[in-house]
Design an enzyme around this catalytic site. Structure first.
Site, PDB file in Angstrom:
ATOM      1  N   PRO A 356      -5.668  -2.080  -1.828  1.00 54.60           N
ATOM      2  CA  PRO A 356      -5.840  -1.038  -0.942  1.00 54.60           C
ATOM      3  C   PRO A 356      -4.925  -1.260   0.430  1.00 54.60           C
ATOM      4  CG  PRO A 356      -8.036  -2.008  -1.356  1.00 54.60           C
ATOM      5  CD  PRO A 356      -6.918  -2.898  -2.198  1.00 54.60           C
ATOM      6  N   GLY A 357      -4.493  -0.285   1.025  1.00 51.99           N
ATOM      7  CA  GLY A 357      -3.906  -0.192   2.105  1.00 51.99           C
ATOM      8  C   GLY A 357      -2.468  -0.534   2.175  1.00 51.99           C
ATOM      9  N   LYS A 360      -0.059   3.585  -0.903  1.00 47.62           N
ATOM     10  CA  LYS A 360       0.120   4.259  -2.316  1.00 47.62           C
ATOM     11  C   LYS A 360       0.069   5.623  -1.751  1.00 47.62           C
ATOM     12  CE  LYS A 360      -3.242   1.790  -4.261  1.00 47.62           C
ATOM     13  NZ  LYS A 360      -3.296   1.124  -3.245  1.00 47.62           N
ATOM     14  N   THR A 361      -1.027   5.972  -1.441  1.00 53.26           N
ATOM     15  CA  THR A 361      -1.405   7.421  -1.019  1.00 53.26           C
ATOM     16  C   THR A 361      -0.277   7.979  -0.047  1.00 53.26           C
ATOM     17  OG1 THR A 361      -3.617   6.793  -0.999  1.00 53.26           O
ATOM     18  CG2 THR A 361      -3.243   8.946  -0.274  1.00 53.26           C
ATOM     19  N   SER A 677      -7.687 -18.009 -14.147  1.00 58.45           N
ATOM     20  CA  SER A 677      -6.489 -18.722 -13.507  1.00 58.45           C
ATOM     21  C   SER A 677      -7.150 -19.877 -12.751  1.00 58.45           C
ATOM     22  CB  SER A 677      -5.841 -17.658 -12.625  1.00 58.45           C
ATOM     23  OG  SER A 677      -6.583 -17.423 -11.572  1.00 58.45           O
ATOM     24  N   LYS A 720      -0.807 -14.137  -4.541  1.00 59.17           N
ATOM     25  CA  LYS A 720      -1.527 -15.464  -4.492  1.00 59.17           C
ATOM     26  C   LYS A 720      -0.556 -16.097  -3.535  1.00 59.17           C
ATOM     27  CE  LYS A 720      -3.757 -15.582  -8.987  1.00 59.17           C
ATOM     28  NZ  LYS A 720      -3.483 -16.292 -10.317  1.00 59.17           N
TER      29      LYS A 720
HETATM   30  P1  ADP Z   1      -3.573   2.964  -0.291  1.00 60.91           P
HETATM   31  O1  ADP Z   1      -3.350   4.250  -0.721  1.00 60.91           O
HETATM   32  O2  ADP Z   1      -2.398   1.993  -1.052  1.00 60.91           O
HETATM   33  O3  ADP Z   1      -4.781   2.444  -0.074  1.00 60.91           O
HETATM   34  P2  ADP Z   1      -2.747   4.097   2.340  1.00 60.91           P
HETATM   35  O4  ADP Z   1      -1.686   5.045   1.722  1.00 60.91           O
HETATM   36  O5  ADP Z   1      -3.821   4.823   2.532  1.00 60.91           O
HETATM   37  O6  ADP Z   1      -3.084   3.051   1.008  1.00 60.91           O
HETATM   38  O7  ADP Z   1      -2.089   3.531   3.550  1.00 60.91           O
HETATM   39  C1  ADP Z   1      -2.751   3.037   4.462  1.00 60.91           C
HETATM   40  C2  ADP Z   1      -2.078   3.169   5.964  1.00 60.91           C
HETATM   41  O8  ADP Z   1      -0.939   2.263   5.871  1.00 60.91           O
HETATM   42  C3  ADP Z   1      -1.497   4.588   6.060  1.00 60.91           C
HETATM   43  O9  ADP Z   1      -1.453   5.114   7.364  1.00 60.91           O
HETATM   44  C4  ADP Z   1       0.150   4.231   5.543  1.00 60.91           C
HETATM   45  O10 ADP Z   1       0.928   5.176   6.278  1.00 60.91           O
HETATM   46  C5  ADP Z   1       0.427   2.941   6.320  1.00 60.91           C
HETATM   47  N1  ADP Z   1       1.346   2.156   5.454  1.00 60.91           N
HETATM   48  C6  ADP Z   1       1.179   1.305   4.231  1.00 60.91           C
HETATM   49  N2  ADP Z   1       2.276   1.098   3.689  1.00 60.91           N
HETATM   50  C7  ADP Z   1       3.377   1.210   4.682  1.00 60.91           C
HETATM   51  C8  ADP Z   1       4.706   1.339   4.549  1.00 60.91           C
HETATM   52  N3  ADP Z   1       5.392   0.401   3.635  1.00 60.91           N
HETATM   53  N4  ADP Z   1       5.480   1.868   5.586  1.00 60.91           N
HETATM   54  C9  ADP Z   1       4.697   2.358   6.657  1.00 60.91           C
HETATM   55  N5  ADP Z   1       3.288   2.712   6.708  1.00 60.91           N
HETATM   56  C10 ADP Z   1       2.632   1.925   5.682  1.00 60.91           C
END
Ligand code: ADP
EC number: 3.4.21.53
Length: 777
Positions: A356-357, A360-361, A677, A720
């Protein structure tokens, strides 16, 4: 008594029976019968009338005619147009046909007159008369079609035989029953028969009446409803609502005409509109139709956005908004390049997998922007019902379309970028498997005719570009997985996080909190402290949240203390966020016996997993605690067996499994742990505990083991290693077969970590354990 005979012309009757005393007219049309009439008129106006057995027979032979009939007086003749004669007759006496005198040109017969003798005793006679009258009274009332004064005419009849004949002539009976009554010469039998027949008829009439009442009630209700509806219409007209209905129908009509609907959709819409006219907009049915029309009118059947083929521009948008994520960006640019050459190319179905975070979204959102497509997002997490994807049939109360159609409506174009979030979190139950429905949505071969249960119309999804996200591939159904192109998005290193925070998260959060000037600034040390001590994650979601909360606190601070600017230093971060939550670097600086740092990988990214083993006197029990999953427990047993088999090599007492109890524990017990693992970690902990040799504190390890001591490769190496680096490890022991994965690890990490590649457990132990128990590294 002497028998009386008469020679009389005969007319066969069709469907009627004439009783003595009965006056009746009927029409005569058959030539033979007319001739018989004429003969009768010449000879005393007497005629013998007898019923033919089958009324449909045009020319009955003697055997087709009953043998008991009635001698009648002709009262009147009337010539009707054509060759028909209407004749009025009065029954006189019963007579039995004894022989045919002639058959042509008309029937002439010899009949024996039957004289009636009243042979019934007076009292019985009176009783029978009364019963017949009572029953007849009831019969008349039930039929409801006969005049009640018939009864009066019966009043002064004293002869029971005569009474029976008169009553018989009024009854509506089957022909054969009437004939039976006529043939009953003996008066008591005639009365009996009459009574039985009448009772029977009365019963039937009663049942008919009952049924009639029920039917009538039903018809009454229909009529009442109709009446009420008409009244309602009139009231609505008075109130001007009818007018309103018409206006509404017209509004829908013009919307249907304006919307760019394909022919089959328009036809359906107009059909529903016709139904709406019939029901009126205020009825429940009317509301259902209106909702349905709203749906089909608002869907983007033909609206489309123009794709952006400017590859440089697209690359710039992707780069500006996200740091890293090279694979996703490359794949999108690649797609654009190919699509530029070949317009009909179907969009790829990308599946972004990672903790998460990690963005991806938000990268999906940028992709939509780069392609100039509308963006819709739908979360599949917790979805367990097929109908959520495909909708409920309209027959359900409160039915709505499925989420795909819902998303399409939001998208407002038929070629949006549709993000299906958390595809790994779908489940299924008795209501059907949503994955099946999703398969159809994602299958390029089928999705041009996607059919939602509610819409009952096919919608073309082939221009939609689908991107899905998942934390792990393990729980995605295989057929779905096969249709998607997997792009792994892994966690970020410390440096990457710092970069992302400085260039993306801080500006974004400042903007979101309404700060457009440069009044609040973050120092690197401030951000670093947040990363280090207030977050523990692979992605940057908590980091972003913490930055947001620091900004809000700083803002309040500035307003309360009249400050114009604020520079967020490490000290200020501590002040705003309170005491540090995570203390990394915090691996034990001491080498210990039986304590090993493993490396684990979960759906939430990489982490370190300490494993402890301790030995005590006992009888060979192996205890496992710390919420270890099945696979982990198996690894522990395999490790135990391996150590038993190789005890001698490591200087361990051969009999340890008999006189020692062993306890293996993975702390942080609230977190469930699983995966193969941890094999090497367990063996190392066991050997260390049993041999008393210490484990180097700066070493972390990962790898599956076989019973023969081989080390097998594992997944998620990058995550890891990031985690191990985070906690201050400097040496990692990893399976030899994972060597190729090391390439994917960022340089910054590679520089700081020493990689040792193990092909067997012996190598691991040699590098992880200290030979001398007193030697502290
Ligand atoms: P996921 O969908 O993977 O859980 P999010 O897309 O919700 O993650 O991302 C969380 C926050 O982190 C968002 O505000 C996103 O813009 C920021 N973020 C994550 N990766 C990057 C990146 N590589 N560059 C800029 N902002 C990022």
């Amino acid at each position: 008594m002497e028998k009386e005979f008469k020679e009389l012309p005969l007319i066969p009757l069709r469907g009627i029976t004439i009783f003595p005393y009965m006056v009746l007219h009927f029409d005569v049309g058959r030539q033979k019968s007319i001739l018989a009439l004429e003969e009768a008129m010449l000879n005393g106006q007497e005629i013998y009338l007898v019923t033919q057995k089958d009324a449909r027979m045009e020319e009955p032979e003697p055997e087709d005619i009953f043998t008991i009939g009635t001698v009648c007086n002709i009262k009147q003749l009337l010539k009707l147009p054509g060759d028909t004669v209407r004749v009025l007759v009065e029954g006189v006496k019963r007579a039995k046909l004894s022989s045919y005198i002639q058959q042509d040109p008309f029937y002439k017969v010899n009949v024996e007159i039957i004289d009636e003798v009243d042979s019934i005793p007076n009292k019985k006679c009176e009783a029978l008369i009364r019963t017949v009258k009572d029953s007849f009274d009831e019969y008349i009332k039930l039929t409801g079609t006969m005049p009640a004064d018939i009864l009066l005419t019966l009043d002064d009849i004293e002869s029971p035989g005569r009474l029976a004949d008169i009553v018989s002539s009024y009854l509506v009976l089957r022909q054969d029953k009437k004939q039976e009554l006529l043939e009953a010469y003996e008066i008591d039998k005639r009365l009996d028969k009459l009574l039985i027949l009448m009772k029977n008829e009365i019963e039937i009439l009663k049942i008919e009446k009952k049924i009639g009442v029920r039917v009538k009630n039903k018809i009454d209700k229909v009529q009442k409803d109709y009446y009420l509806r008409e009244q309602l219409k009139a009231i609505q007209e008075e109130l001007g609502e009818d007018d309103e209905d018409k206006k509404e129908v017209n509004r829908y009509k013009s919307r249907i005409n304006k919307a760019k609907l394909p022919k089959y959709v328009k036809e359906k819409a107009l059909y529903e509109l016709e139904r709406l006219k019939g029901t009126g907009g205020y009825s429940a049915e009317g509301n259902v139709i209106k909702t349905y029309l709203d749906w089909i009118i608002d869907l983007p059947w033909n609206n489309q956005t123009e794709d952006n083929y400017d590859i440089k521009k697209a690359r710039k948008i992707l780069d500006d908004e996200h740091y890293g994520l090279k694979d996703v960006k490359d794949r999108i640019v690649e797609y654009l390049a190919v699509k530029k050459m070949n317009e009909s190319l179907k969009g790829p179905i990308l599946c972004l997998v990672g903790p998460p975070g990690v963005g991806k979204t938000s990268i999906a959102r940028s992709v939509a922007k780069a392609l100039n497509r509308n963006f819709v997002r739908m979360s599949l997490g917790g979805l367990r019902d097929e109908a959520e994807i495909r909708g409920h049939r309209k027959t359900y109360v409160g039915a709505i379309p499925g989420r795909i159609i819902y998303g399409m409506k939001q998208a407002k174009s038929k070629n949006p970028l549709f993000l299906l979030d958390e595809i790994d979190k779908m489940s299924n139950d008795f209501r059907g498997d949503p994955a099946d429905a999703l398969l159809e949505v994602l299958d390029a071969e089928q999705n041009s005719t996607f059919r939602d249960h509610y819409l009952e119309l096919e919608m073309d999804l082939s221009n939609v570009m689908f991107i899905t996200t998942a934390n792990t591939l393990d729980t995605i159904p295989r057929p779905l997985l096969d249709r998607m192109e997997i792009i792994e998005v892994s966690g970020y290193t410390y440096e990457e996080k710092l970069h992302i925070a400085k260039n993306h998260l801080v500006p974004k959060q400042l903007k979101e909190n309404g700060i457009n000037d440069k009044s609040i600034k973050f120092t690197d040390s401030g951000i670093k402290l947040i990363i280090d001590s207030y977050t523990r994650e692979s992605g940057v979601r908590s980091l972003e949240r913490r930055i947001g909360s620091v900004i809000r606190k700083a803002l309040t601070d500035m307003l309360e203390n009249d400050k114009k600017t604020c520079s967020i230093t490490a000290n200020l971060v501590k002040k705003y966020l309170g005491s540090e939550i995570y203390t990394y670097d915090k691996i034990d600086k001491d080498d210990k016996v039986g304590v090993v740092t493993g490396m684990a990988w979960t759906a939430y990214g990489g982490d370190t997993l300490p494993v402890e083993a301790s030995i005590m006197d006992g009888n060979g029990k192996l205890e496992l605690t710390g919420q270890l999953g099945d696979v982990m427990q198996e690894s522990a047993r395999a490790a135990f067996s391996y150590v038993r088999a190789h005890a001698y090599e490591y200087g361990i007492d051969n009999e340890f499994y008999k006189n020692k109890d062993i306890h293996i524990h993975a702390p942080e017990g609230a977190v469930p742990k699983d995966g193969p693992s941890a094999g090497v970690t367990m063996v190392t902990a066991l050997v260390s505990a049993l041999s008393g040799k210490k484990v180097k504190h700066n070493v972390a390890m990962t790898g599956e083991i076989t019973l023969t001591g081989r080390v097998l490769p594992i997944g998620g190496l990058k995550e890891k290693c990031l985690a191990a680096h985070r906690v201050g490890i400097d040496t990692v022991i990893v399976p030899k077969d994972n060597k190729r994965d090391v390439e994917k690890i960022p340089e910054a990490i590679k520089e700081k970590l020493k990689f040792l590649f193990a092909s067997d457990i012996d190598f691991v132990l040699k590098n992880a354990l200290l030979e001398d128990t007193n030697n502290v590294n």
